[in-house]
Structure formats: structure tokens, C-alpha cells
Write an enzyme that holds these catalytic residues in place. Structure first.
Site, PDB file in Angstrom:
ATOM      1  N   ASP A 128       2.719  -7.709  -5.879  1.00 35.81           N
ATOM      2  CA  ASP A 128       3.093  -6.316  -6.143  1.00 35.81           C
ATOM      3  C   ASP A 128       2.767  -5.973  -7.597  1.00 35.81           C
ATOM      4  O   ASP A 128       2.245  -4.909  -7.904  1.00 35.81           O
ATOM      5  CB  ASP A 128       4.606  -6.092  -5.959  1.00 35.81           C
ATOM      6  CG  ASP A 128       5.078  -6.277  -4.534  1.00 35.81           C
ATOM      7  OD1 ASP A 128       5.360  -5.278  -3.862  1.00 35.81           O
ATOM      8  OD2 ASP A 128       5.161  -7.446  -4.078  1.00 35.81           O
ATOM      9  N   ASP A 179       1.749   3.016  -4.332  1.00 33.77           N
ATOM     10  CA  ASP A 179       2.486   1.908  -3.724  1.00 33.77           C
ATOM     11  C   ASP A 179       1.562   0.693  -3.752  1.00 33.77           C
ATOM     12  O   ASP A 179       0.650   0.582  -2.939  1.00 33.77           O
ATOM     13  CB  ASP A 179       2.912   2.241  -2.287  1.00 33.77           C
ATOM     14  CG  ASP A 179       3.846   1.161  -1.749  1.00 33.77           C
ATOM     15  OD1 ASP A 179       3.919   0.073  -2.358  1.00 33.77           O
ATOM     16  OD2 ASP A 179       4.496   1.397  -0.712  1.00 33.77           O
ATOM     17  N   LEU A 219       1.872  -2.334  -2.944  1.00 27.74           N
ATOM     18  CA  LEU A 219       1.922  -3.267  -1.808  1.00 27.74           C
ATOM     19  C   LEU A 219       2.994  -2.754  -0.853  1.00 27.74           C
ATOM     20  O   LEU A 219       4.183  -2.863  -1.143  1.00 27.74           O
ATOM     21  CB  LEU A 219       2.277  -4.681  -2.299  1.00 27.74           C
ATOM     22  CG  LEU A 219       1.893  -5.897  -1.471  1.00 27.74           C
ATOM     23  CD1 LEU A 219       2.322  -7.181  -2.146  1.00 27.74           C
ATOM     24  CD2 LEU A 219       2.365  -5.882  -0.029  1.00 27.74           C
ATOM     25  N   ASP A 220       2.562  -2.197   0.255  1.00 28.67           N
ATOM     26  CA  ASP A 220       3.514  -1.706   1.254  1.00 28.67           C
ATOM     27  C   ASP A 220       3.702  -2.819   2.274  1.00 28.67           C
ATOM     28  O   ASP A 220       2.739  -3.495   2.634  1.00 28.67           O
ATOM     29  CB  ASP A 220       2.942  -0.441   1.927  1.00 28.67           C
ATOM     30  CG  ASP A 220       3.944   0.237   2.864  1.00 28.67           C
ATOM     31  OD1 ASP A 220       5.155   0.249   2.543  1.00 28.67           O
ATOM     32  OD2 ASP A 220       3.522   0.765   3.901  1.00 28.67           O
ATOM     33  N   THR A 248       6.054  -5.450   1.779  1.00 26.43           N
ATOM     34  CA  THR A 248       6.179  -6.706   1.013  1.00 26.43           C
ATOM     35  C   THR A 248       6.892  -7.785   1.821  1.00 26.43           C
ATOM     36  O   THR A 248       6.492  -8.950   1.815  1.00 26.43           O
ATOM     37  CB  THR A 248       6.948  -6.464  -0.310  1.00 26.43           C
ATOM     38  OG1 THR A 248       6.248  -5.486  -1.068  1.00 26.43           O
ATOM     39  CG2 THR A 248       7.047  -7.724  -1.126  1.00 26.43           C
ATOM     40  N   SER A 276      10.447   1.326  12.387  1.00 31.87           N
ATOM     41  CA  SER A 276      10.466   0.252  11.399  1.00 31.87           C
ATOM     42  C   SER A 276      10.960  -1.068  12.002  1.00 31.87           C
ATOM     43  O   SER A 276      11.855  -1.085  12.845  1.00 31.87           O
ATOM     44  CB  SER A 276      11.377   0.695  10.269  1.00 31.87           C
ATOM     45  OG  SER A 276      11.752  -0.380   9.489  1.00 31.87           O
ATOM     46  N   ASP A 287       6.263   5.250  -0.450  1.00 30.79           N
ATOM     47  CA  ASP A 287       5.913   4.676   0.852  1.00 30.79           C
ATOM     48  C   ASP A 287       5.277   5.704   1.776  1.00 30.79           C
ATOM     49  O   ASP A 287       4.635   5.334   2.766  1.00 30.79           O
ATOM     50  CB  ASP A 287       7.167   4.145   1.565  1.00 30.79           C
ATOM     51  CG  ASP A 287       7.728   2.904   0.895  1.00 30.79           C
ATOM     52  OD1 ASP A 287       6.950   2.167   0.266  1.00 30.79           O
ATOM     53  OD2 ASP A 287       8.950   2.683   1.004  1.00 30.79           O
TER      54      ASP A 287
END
Ligand SMILES: *[C@@H]1O[C@H](CO)[C@@H](O)[C@H](O)[C@H]1NC(C)=O
Length: 345
Positions: A89, A158, A160-161, A163, A230, A282
């Protein structure tokens, strides 16, 4: 009147010239301070946003190869899910910010605070994505020219989406996202998938493209009745979805907001829903792509998102994302939302 070239007159002329020169300097720099608001060619900014996402993404995949993620817990969400940050990240973030430095003065909102790896630490992750970028540049050159005042623009990053999924080796879900906002509205978004080396980007009023074959997306035929939700924050979304849209709908849990938007874009899912809090970095790039495709990313009160750099980064109102007829879907779900929120309390 006769002018005498005596010492006194020469001095007066010289002092006068110095005065004019000094005031020119003062006024000149003063005016530059006063009007720093240059016009930015959106196409240039877009091309650096794409380069930034690809450069960050390359680092994300290189760090993964080293098996030295040094994952650390950053905190917990309200629902008790852990939030992680890894070396990837942070390195990705710094490389992205480096790339965007070309536009000094632009506001940048990022998930990660700026870090300071020195150049030698970053060197192994810098990449030559120049050839690939040149490829995208050909596509970008076809974007019509548009200019925006620097002060109206902001960039949401962002690095690193997904993580958590990254630390679990569920690399399918991992993306890197960069989003350009003008006066609070997302006008351009790029989502890069480092483990599939694919770049998808969309611009308002222009459309959505993918680096794989340069196809104009999205696909709208034979879209399955599927709702993306999600993995880590599913909540009561499945029950709510079935009540609102009918039993024929299936729900698929997946990591990453960027990934779920991409599933809508390639026509492998019809809707994306989210019930719990989500941060705006995000959703910004995905939101821009959804808009470019003619859809909307509504919250569960039926409103669009805004991305002013000074507003709170958390959206606590959930999401309902559709590429076609978003308000029709919203009307179906609205009667059930209140009942469902009571249950969530
Ligand atoms: C649709 O997109 C997702 C995410 O980009 C990808 O993993 C999947 O393979 C794609 N499916 C098809 C049929 O294109």
C-alpha cells in the site's frame, strides 16, 4: 525645455529605470501568486493518472513476489472487521504521488498518508510501463480536448484496493485506482488490475475503455441477475436484495469495490450493493467509470456521491450501483431499506 546630460539628469533616469524594473519584478511575481490558477488539459492529467495507477500496480505485484508484505492492522471498522495496511500500500502510494507531482498544486486525497521511502528503496519497484503507457496514450489522444481550472480539480487515490484479500492471496480482487474530480464530481476514473495487467478507464461524456483490445465497454446483453456484495461487510444485504428484486437474483460476495464495478462493466453482474460505511477513495474511480457508462452509484437514500477534497471521506449511507436505470432499481429497494436499517441496529 532643454535636457542637460549632466550627472543629475543621468541619475534621475537611472533611478527611474531601476524603479520601473523593480516594480515590474514585484508586480510580476505578485501577479503570479495571485493567479496561480492555470488551465489544465484534462487529456494530459488523464494520461498521468493512468501511468500512476499502472506504476503503483506494478509495485503491488512486485512486493507480492517478495513474500514480504509486512501486513499491519490499521484499525477496525465499526462492524469489527480488521483493516490492514501493507508495504505494498505504502510503496504504491508513494510511486503514485511521485508520478502525479508533474501537476504541482493539484489537490490529492489518498487512502495512505505520504511516506518517505528513499529512492534506493523504491528503485526495484519503479517500472518501465512506458511502452504500455504509450499504448494507452494512443487511446487517450482520441479524447477530445477539455480544459479545467487547476483549483477546481482534485485527485483521489486508492493505492491498493482489497488489501485484506491481497494478504490472503485472493489476487483476483486487487486493484489500484486513481480518480479525477472536477468541482466535486468524478469525471475520470482508472482501475488497474495488477495481477491481470488490465487497465479500465472511463471519462464522463466519452465512455469506458479497456487496455485489453481497446474495446468500448460496457457489455449490456445477457447480464445475469446477479448482485455483487462485499466479502467482509456483507451485512443483511442478501435478504434485502431478495425482498426487493425477487428470489431469482443471486448474490456473489467479492473483495474490492473496484473489482465489483468491473463486474458490472463487463456484464457479469447486474447490480452492486453495499450496506456499511465505505471510504470515498474506494468508490471514486468506480463511480467515474459507472457514470461514463451511463449509470449511477447511488447511496441508499437515492443520492449521488460527491468528492469534494474537504468533505468527510466516509460514506455511511451504503451503495446501490447500476449501469442502467439506477432509479428504477432504487424505487424497488426503497420501501425495504428502513425496515432493514432497523434490523441492522
Ligand atoms: C469480468 O471482469 C472481472 C473483473 O475484471 C474478471 O475477473 C472476469 O474474468 C471478467 N469476465 C468476463 C466474462 O469477461
Amino acid at each position: 525645455m532643454q535636457v542637460h546630460f549632466n550627472l543629475k539628469n543621468i541619475c534621475i533616469v537611472l533611478i527611474g529605470a531601476c524603479f520601473v524594473y523593480l516594480s515590474y519584478l514585484l508586480w510580476g511575481s505578485g501577479s503570479a501568486d495571485h493567479f496561480p490558477d492555470v488551465e489544465v488539459e484534462l487529456r494530459d492529467l488523464v494520461s498521468y493518472a493512468i501511468l500512476a495507477a499502472e506504476t503503483g500496480g506494478h509495485a503491488v505485484s512486485e512486493v507480492h513476489k517478495e513474500k514480504r508484505l509486512q501486513a499491519a492492522k490499521k484499525g477496525q471498522t465499526k462492524e469489527g472487521a480488521d483493516e490492514f495496511v501493507t508495504r505494498a500500500d505504502l510503496i504504491s502510494n508513494q510511486l503514485i504521488l511521485d508520478t502525479l507531482k508533474r501537476f504541482p498544486g493539484i489537490r490529492i486525497v489518498s487512502e495512505e498518508k505520504s511516506t518517505s521511502f528513499d529512492d534506493s528503496e523504491l528503485e526495484p519497484y519503479r517500472l518501465d510501463k512506458y511502452a504500455q503507457w504509450l499504448n494507452s496514450r494512443d487511446l487517450i489522444n482520441r479524447i477530445p480536448s477539455r480544459k479545467h481550472k487547476l483549483s477546481t480539480l482534485a485527485i483521489w487515490v486508492d493505492p491498493l484496493d482489497a488489501t485484506q484479500e491481497y494478504t490472503e492471496d485472493l489476487l483476483e480482487y486487487v486493484t489500484v485506482m486513481v480518480c479525477i474530480v472536477a468541482s466535486g464530481q468524478p469525471i475520470f476514473g482508472v482501475i488497474y488490475r495488477p495481477f491481470h495487467d488490465e487497465t479500465v478507464f472511463g471519462m464522463m461524456g466519452w465512455g469506458v475503455m479497456t487496455s485489453k483490445g481497446g474495446r468500448k465497454l460496457p457489455v449490456r446483453e445477457h447480464v445475469p441477475e446477479k448482485i455483487m456484495v462485499s466479502r467482509s461487510h456483507a451485512g443483511t444485504v442478501e435478504e434485502l436484495a431478495k425482498k426487493a428484486f425477487g428470489e431469482s437474483y443471486t448474490v456473489e460476495a467479492a473483495g474490492g469495490s473496484g473489482y465489483k464495478v468491473l463486474r458490472l462493466v463487463n456484464g457479469t453482474a447486474e447490480l452492486y450493493m453495499h450496506r456499511t460505511a465505505i471510504k470515498k477513495w474506494d468508490t471514486c474511480a468506480g463511480d467515474a467509470i459507472v457514470r461514463a457508462a451511463g449509470g449511477s452509484m447511488l447511496d441508499l437514500e437515492g443520492a449521488d456521491q460527491t468528492y469534494w477534497p474537504d468533505e468527510p471521506v466516509k460514506n455511511e449511507k451504503g451503495l446501490l450501483v447500476a449501469l442502467t436505470n439506477p432509479f428504477t432499481y432504487y424505487q424497488k429497494i426503497e420501501p425495504f431499506i428502513k425496515e432493514d436499517s432497523e434490523k441492522n441496529v
